[in-house]
Motif scaffolding. Structure first.
Motif, PDB file in Angstrom:
ATOM      1  N   ALA A 157      -2.043   0.020  -7.025  1.00  0.00           N
ATOM      2  CA  ALA A 157      -1.226   0.115  -7.971  1.00  0.00           C
ATOM      3  C   ALA A 157       0.149   0.023  -7.675  1.00  0.00           C
ATOM      4  N   ASP A 158       1.147  -0.259  -8.754  1.00  0.00           N
ATOM      5  CA  ASP A 158       2.500  -0.457  -8.349  1.00  0.00           C
ATOM      6  C   ASP A 158       3.407   0.013  -9.801  1.00  0.00           C
ATOM      7  N   VAL A 159       3.823   1.337  -9.871  1.00  0.00           N
ATOM      8  CA  VAL A 159       4.419   1.524 -10.919  1.00  0.00           C
ATOM      9  C   VAL A 159       5.697   2.162 -10.855  1.00  0.00           C
ATOM     10  N   SER A 213       8.409  -9.955 -11.077  1.00  0.00           N
ATOM     11  CA  SER A 213       7.113 -10.055 -10.955  1.00  0.00           C
ATOM     12  C   SER A 213       6.435 -10.328  -9.732  1.00  0.00           C
ATOM     13  N   HIS A 214       5.434  -9.756  -9.197  1.00  0.00           N
ATOM     14  CA  HIS A 214       4.502 -10.149  -8.163  1.00  0.00           C
ATOM     15  C   HIS A 214       3.113 -10.107  -8.435  1.00  0.00           C
ATOM     16  N   TRP A 215       2.381 -10.520  -7.623  1.00  0.00           N
ATOM     17  CA  TRP A 215       0.813 -10.526  -7.780  1.00  0.00           C
ATOM     18  C   TRP A 215       0.467  -9.010  -6.931  1.00  0.00           C
ATOM     19  N   LEU A 251      -0.665  -8.816 -12.290  1.00  0.00           N
ATOM     20  CA  LEU A 251       0.621  -8.888 -11.630  1.00  0.00           C
ATOM     21  C   LEU A 251       1.429  -7.587 -12.184  1.00  0.00           C
ATOM     22  N   THR A 252       2.651  -7.477 -11.622  1.00  0.00           N
ATOM     23  CA  THR A 252       3.833  -6.494 -11.993  1.00  0.00           C
ATOM     24  C   THR A 252       4.744  -7.078 -12.938  1.00  0.00           C
ATOM     25  N   VAL A 253       5.347  -6.275 -13.876  1.00  0.00           N
ATOM     26  CA  VAL A 253       6.515  -6.693 -14.732  1.00  0.00           C
ATOM     27  C   VAL A 253       7.660  -5.480 -14.313  1.00  0.00           C
ATOM     28  N   GLU A 254       8.506  -5.951 -13.747  1.00  0.00           N
ATOM     29  CA  GLU A 254       9.624  -4.673 -13.125  1.00  0.00           C
ATOM     30  C   GLU A 254      10.998  -5.225 -13.137  1.00  0.00           C
ATOM     31  N   PRO A 255      11.578  -5.325 -14.316  1.00  0.00           N
ATOM     32  CA  PRO A 255      12.987  -5.773 -14.523  1.00  0.00           C
ATOM     33  C   PRO A 255      13.727  -4.241 -14.033  1.00  0.00           C
ATOM     34  N   ILE A 290      11.753  -0.054 -14.358  1.00  0.00           N
ATOM     35  CA  ILE A 290      10.548   0.101 -15.310  1.00  0.00           C
ATOM     36  C   ILE A 290       9.483  -0.950 -14.692  1.00  0.00           C
ATOM     37  N   GLU A 291       8.524  -0.476 -14.187  1.00  0.00           N
ATOM     38  CA  GLU A 291       7.537  -1.434 -13.851  1.00  0.00           C
ATOM     39  C   GLU A 291       6.098  -0.982 -14.026  1.00  0.00           C
ATOM     40  N   ASP A 292       5.275  -1.822 -14.730  1.00  0.00           N
ATOM     41  CA  ASP A 292       4.029  -1.726 -15.090  1.00  0.00           C
ATOM     42  C   ASP A 292       3.095  -2.988 -14.121  1.00  0.00           C
TER      43      ASP A 292
HETATM   44 MN   LIG Z   1       6.393  -3.863  -7.268  1.00  0.00          MN
END
Ligand SMILES: [Mn+2]
Length: 464
Positions: free
Chosen positions: A285-287, A368-370, A406-410, A432-434
């Protein structure tokens, strides 16, 4: 005494239930990956994969190499797998492993050994690692293309490729030696149901951990306590390890993207950036959550947070089948630039800011990354221009398909002493990353249950 035994048994039972995630994949699952790889190879190819040796300094426990595990299920260090899909049945899959030896296993852990490599991992043949040089000639002989994965063992790769070239030199034409990683990246790109279930569990534990850390934060507490809370929740929930090195930075550390230390006392009025998540069943996970130490956003923190949250929502909305990966980047970028222009933190027009890249002073990373077996997972971005970082972010041309994660993390980070910036903005960092699953019906945010709206964050933090 008997009651005590019963209580102990019950306690063990309930903790086992608490950490019962999806079942670990069985041998058929790994065999299906070997078959899928075989279908991608030219005829008469040979694949040689290395599982790295354990580090001897005891700094890090061994984590299986993702590609090696994905094809074999074998998770011990120091092994080699050889596949010859075109060979006769019974000669297609060979494993080289560390042989059983109690004298060594009592130091470093139990091994499957040569017999286990065949009975548990379905190798057609298995040998001790020491036999690789001797056996490899026969395994490579007659193949027309070598595909390898060296797990960053350069010495291994060089020896393998020069042995291959020596064999090839005897033939009429040079034979190719290629990295197998791009083929495995294609296979790992779209996740199957078992992988998605495992990712969901990694994310669920991470969300639980974020909730626990959020309610624990307060002025005077060390950053390390929040890190410890995260690690405790992950490991107690069944994680073997964290998905990556935790990033817990407050105040001046909140503007350091990968701040590694987590050992500063947090002060009232500061922001915390907590980028920490669990690994589960080898899936990451990556949060990231960002919140005020004192539990209430200041006007400046609130303003920046609202921009990042809106940018993240705009990015997540683009994670639909058929979209290009850079659509996520573009959407989040526009919201951040417009927001910073409106606050007067950037000057000029949207176009000027893009050309001059002045935005990079406050927003220095892609969004964003996979995500999968690796936190920066395998899978091509199809960058239009691989040479320059920002051009890359805006030119990630991969087409999104259902099953991709994928992540979305601006983020926005205002370093102290930023030129022309009122000190009231200094040392505010927000990311903020989800984690988002692309589905037929659109984006499914797997981790958005971790408090994210300003009101929800403040409410969650108001418990003490
Ligand atoms: Mn990340």
């Amino acid at each position: 005494m008997r009651i005590l035994t019963l209580l102990v048994a019950l306690a063990a039972c309930s903790s086992a239930l608490a950490s019962a995630g999806p079942p670990a994949p069985g041998p058929d699952w790994f065999a299906s990956h070997r078959a899928a790889l075989a279908a991608k190879l030219p005829p008469d190819a040979v694949v040689v994969l290395r599982a790295p040796s354990e580090s001897e300094d005891l700094l890090d426990a061994y984590r299986p190499d993702s590609n090696f595990w994905y094809l074999t299920g074998f998770s011990e260090p120091d092994a080699i797998a050889v596949f010859r899909p075109g060979a006769l049945e019974g000669k297609r899959y060979t494993l080289f492993v560390k042989p059983k030896s109690w004298a060594e296993e009592r130091w470093t852990g139990r091994r499957a050994g040569v017999e286990g490599a065949k009975s548990e991992f379905r190798a057609d043949a298995a040998y001790p690692m020491a036999d690789f040089q001797k056996e490899s000639r026969a395994l490579l002989a007659g193949a027309k293309a070598l595909y390898y994965a060296d797990a960053r063992d350069k010495d291994f790769r060089e020896k393998l490729v020069s042995a291959w070239q020596a064999l090839a030199a005897a033939g009429p034409e040079p034979l190719p030696a290629l990295d197998v990683a791009p083929l495995l990246g294609q296979m790992r790109f779209v996740k199957d149901a078992a992988e998605i279930a495992t990712l969901r569990e990694a994310v669920r534990l991470s969300v639980e951990a974020h909730r626990a850390a959020l309610t624990r934060a307060r002025p005077g507490l060390n950053e390390g306590v929040l890190k410890a809370v995260m690690v405790e929740r992950c490991l107690a929930g069944g994680s073997a390890r964290m998905a990556y090195a935790p990033i817990v930075g407050s105040g001046p550390n909140s503007v350091i993207l990968h701040y590694p230390d987590a050992n500063r006392t947090m002060l009232a009025g500061e922001m915390i950036v907590n980028d920490t998540a669990c690994e589960y069943g080898l899936y990451a996970a990556d949060v990231t959550r960002s919140y005020p130490v004192s539990g209430t956003f200041s006007p400046e923190q609130r303003a920046l947070y609202a921009i990042v949250l809106a940018a993240q929502k705009a990015g997540i909305a683009k994670a639909v089948p058929g979209a290009r990966h850079h659509d996520i980047q573009d959407a989040a970028y526009e919201v951040i630039v417009d927001g910073l222009l409106k606050l007067g933190l950037l000057k000029g027009t949207r176009e000027e800011v893009k050309t001059s890249r002045s935005f990079a002073a406050f927003f220095p990373h892609g969004v964003s990354h996979w995500l999968g077996l690796d936190v920066h997972d395998a899978g091509s971005y199809e960058f239009g221009d691989p040479t320059d970082r920002w051009t890359r972010y805006f030119s990630s041309n991969a087409t999104l398909r259902p099953g991709m994660v994928l992540t979305v993390e601006p983020g926005i980070y205002i370093p102290a002493k930023s030129e022309g910036v009122d000190p009231k903005w200094w040392n505010i960092g927000v990311r903020i990353e989800d984690d988002v699953l692309v589905t037929e019906k659109g984006p499914e945010c797997l981790s958005c249950e971790a408090p994210r709206e300003i009101a929800d964050v403040e409410k969650a933090m108001a418990v003490h």
